[in-house]
Design a protein around this motif. Sequence first.
Motif, mmCIF file in Angstrom:
data_model
loop_
_atom_site.group_PDB
_atom_site.id
_atom_site.type_symbol
_atom_site.label_atom_id
_atom_site.label_comp_id
_atom_site.label_asym_id
_atom_site.label_seq_id
_atom_site.Cartn_x
_atom_site.Cartn_y
_atom_site.Cartn_z
ATOM 1 N N LEU A 76 -35.292 -24.372 40.717
ATOM 2 C CA LEU A 76 -34.474 -23.679 41.707
ATOM 3 C C LEU A 76 -35.286 -22.613 42.400
ATOM 4 C CD1 LEU A 76 -33.510 -20.589 40.738
ATOM 5 C CD2 LEU A 76 -32.225 -21.920 39.101
ATOM 6 N N THR A 77 -34.812 -22.240 43.563
ATOM 7 C CA THR A 77 -35.378 -21.104 44.283
ATOM 8 C C THR A 77 -34.301 -20.040 44.387
ATOM 9 O OG1 THR A 77 -34.713 -21.927 46.456
ATOM 10 C CG2 THR A 77 -36.892 -22.578 45.646
ATOM 11 N N LEU A 78 -34.747 -18.809 44.458
ATOM 12 C CA LEU A 78 -33.823 -17.694 44.593
ATOM 13 C C LEU A 78 -34.466 -16.671 45.513
ATOM 14 C CD1 LEU A 78 -31.047 -16.817 43.402
ATOM 15 C CD2 LEU A 78 -32.321 -15.505 41.710
ATOM 16 N N GLU A 79 -33.733 -16.264 46.517
ATOM 17 C CA GLU A 79 -34.245 -15.251 47.437
ATOM 18 C C GLU A 79 -34.410 -13.911 46.707
ATOM 19 O OE1 GLU A 79 -35.361 -15.622 50.596
ATOM 20 O OE2 GLU A 79 -35.044 -17.757 50.213
ATOM 21 N N GLY A 80 -35.172 -13.034 47.274
ATOM 22 C CA GLY A 80 -35.386 -11.712 46.691
ATOM 23 C C GLY A 80 -34.111 -10.884 46.661
ATOM 24 N N ASN A 81 -34.072 -9.954 45.727
ATOM 25 C CA ASN A 81 -32.980 -8.986 45.588
ATOM 26 C C ASN A 81 -31.632 -9.609 45.269
ATOM 27 O OD1 ASN A 81 -34.632 -6.636 46.089
ATOM 28 N ND2 ASN A 81 -34.770 -7.398 48.171
ATOM 29 N N ILE A 82 -31.630 -10.762 44.592
ATOM 30 C CA ILE A 82 -30.393 -11.394 44.127
ATOM 31 C C ILE A 82 -30.307 -11.181 42.612
ATOM 32 C CG2 ILE A 82 -29.109 -13.553 43.907
ATOM 33 C CD1 ILE A 82 -29.502 -13.377 46.778
ATOM 34 N N PRO A 83 -29.271 -10.499 42.130
ATOM 35 C CA PRO A 83 -29.145 -10.282 40.684
ATOM 36 C C PRO A 83 -29.011 -11.611 39.935
ATOM 37 C CG PRO A 83 -27.636 -8.859 41.898
ATOM 38 C CD PRO A 83 -28.194 -9.849 42.878
ATOM 39 N N HIS A 84 -29.750 -11.735 38.830
ATOM 40 C CA HIS A 84 -29.692 -12.945 38.009
ATOM 41 C C HIS A 84 -30.066 -12.605 36.570
ATOM 42 C CE1 HIS A 84 -33.827 -12.668 39.533
ATOM 43 N NE2 HIS A 84 -34.218 -13.314 38.441
ATOM 44 N N ASP A 85 -29.659 -13.483 35.649
ATOM 45 C CA ASP A 85 -29.971 -13.324 34.232
ATOM 46 C C ASP A 85 -30.196 -14.696 33.629
ATOM 47 O OD1 ASP A 85 -27.284 -14.213 32.795
ATOM 48 O OD2 ASP A 85 -26.713 -12.949 34.494
ATOM 49 N N LEU A 86 -30.865 -14.729 32.475
ATOM 50 C CA LEU A 86 -31.169 -15.992 31.805
ATOM 51 C C LEU A 86 -30.808 -15.887 30.332
ATOM 52 C CD1 LEU A 86 -33.586 -15.331 34.002
ATOM 53 C CD2 LEU A 86 -34.435 -17.505 33.203
ATOM 54 N N THR A 87 -30.183 -16.931 29.795
ATOM 55 C CA THR A 87 -29.877 -17.035 28.372
ATOM 56 C C THR A 87 -30.341 -18.406 27.898
ATOM 57 O OG1 THR A 87 -27.937 -15.608 28.604
ATOM 58 C CG2 THR A 87 -28.074 -16.968 26.614
ATOM 59 N N ALA A 88 -31.144 -18.431 26.845
ATOM 60 C CA ALA A 88 -31.646 -19.698 26.320
ATOM 61 C C ALA A 88 -30.588 -20.377 25.469
ATOM 62 C CB ALA A 88 -32.907 -19.455 25.492
ATOM 63 N N LYS A 89 -30.204 -21.579 25.867
ATOM 64 C CA LYS A 89 -29.257 -22.380 25.088
ATOM 65 C C LYS A 89 -29.992 -23.236 24.066
ATOM 66 C CE LYS A 89 -25.564 -23.772 27.325
ATOM 67 N NZ LYS A 89 -24.717 -24.481 28.313
ATOM 68 N N ALA A 90 -31.323 -23.303 24.199
ATOM 69 C CA ALA A 90 -32.209 -24.008 23.280
ATOM 70 C C ALA A 90 -33.584 -23.365 23.433
ATOM 71 C CB ALA A 90 -32.278 -25.492 23.629
ATOM 72 N N ASP A 91 -34.483 -23.610 22.490
ATOM 73 C CA ASP A 91 -35.853 -23.153 22.674
ATOM 74 C C ASP A 91 -36.334 -23.712 24.016
ATOM 75 O OD1 ASP A 91 -35.565 -22.115 20.146
ATOM 76 O OD2 ASP A 91 -37.092 -23.379 19.220
ATOM 77 N N SER A 92 -36.921 -22.859 24.852
ATOM 78 C CA SER A 92 -37.208 -23.269 26.229
ATOM 79 C C SER A 92 -38.551 -22.752 26.725
ATOM 80 C CB SER A 92 -36.118 -22.751 27.173
ATOM 81 O OG SER A 92 -34.853 -23.264 26.817
ATOM 82 N N ILE A 93 -39.156 -23.549 27.604
ATOM 83 C CA ILE A 93 -40.359 -23.158 28.330
ATOM 84 C C ILE A 93 -39.970 -23.106 29.803
ATOM 85 C CG2 ILE A 93 -42.747 -23.709 28.923
ATOM 86 C CD1 ILE A 93 -42.764 -25.553 26.409
ATOM 87 N N VAL A 94 -40.161 -21.942 30.416
ATOM 88 C CA VAL A 94 -39.784 -21.739 31.813
ATOM 89 C C VAL A 94 -41.029 -21.372 32.610
ATOM 90 C CG1 VAL A 94 -38.404 -20.325 33.399
ATOM 91 C CG2 VAL A 94 -37.456 -21.010 31.181
ATOM 92 N N ARG A 95 -41.193 -22.039 33.732
ATOM 93 C CA ARG A 95 -42.251 -21.687 34.677
ATOM 94 C C ARG A 95 -41.635 -20.824 35.760
ATOM 95 N NH1 ARG A 95 -45.375 -25.857 38.724
ATOM 96 N NH2 ARG A 95 -46.533 -24.263 39.885
ATOM 97 N N LEU A 96 -42.172 -19.636 35.942
ATOM 98 C CA LEU A 96 -41.719 -18.711 36.977
ATOM 99 C C LEU A 96 -42.841 -18.547 37.989
ATOM 100 C CD1 LEU A 96 -39.837 -16.511 38.173
ATOM 101 C CD2 LEU A 96 -40.920 -14.899 36.568
ATOM 102 N N THR A 97 -42.528 -18.825 39.240
ATOM 103 C CA THR A 97 -43.492 -18.618 40.313
ATOM 104 C C THR A 97 -43.088 -17.366 41.074
ATOM 105 O OG1 THR A 97 -43.877 -20.993 40.508
ATOM 106 C CG2 THR A 97 -44.566 -19.615 42.365
ATOM 107 N N LEU A 98 -43.997 -16.400 41.088
ATOM 108 C CA LEU A 98 -43.784 -15.144 41.802
ATOM 109 C C LEU A 98 -44.654 -15.103 43.049
ATOM 110 C CD1 LEU A 98 -44.040 -12.390 39.025
ATOM 111 C CD2 LEU A 98 -41.981 -13.460 39.918
#
Length: 114
Positions: A76-98
């Motif tokens: 997914l993409t998310l524009e800047g300054n949009i509040p968001h949070d993440l909760t792992a429902k399973a052990d997870s590997i996340v790639r974050l592109t900044l």
Amino acid sequence: MNSTSFTENLDFNDTKIVTQVLLETSFSKEIRILFKKGQVMKEHNAPFPIIVHILEGEIAFGVEGKIHDLKKGAILTLEGNIPHDLTAKADSIVRLTLSKQDTADRVKDVVAES
């Protein structure tokens, strides 16, 4: 050319989310985030647009009060300054592109405060 792997040399931590900058290019920073099931990255926002890619596991991704269940392969993409949070429902590997203009330390600060 630079090369690395998002799925090798994994060092999950039972007590905290693990972040690591794996690549930095002229236009982005590629960060690996390792979540154990149940770990939470509290609500925050990025000053620039981001891309989030679930490489393994499942994440409940909250955006402005709505939860999106993201499974392996979701991106997914998310524009800047949009509040968001993440909760792992399973052990997870996340790639974050900044954006190159953003800082990896900001992500580490969010994790430390979560």
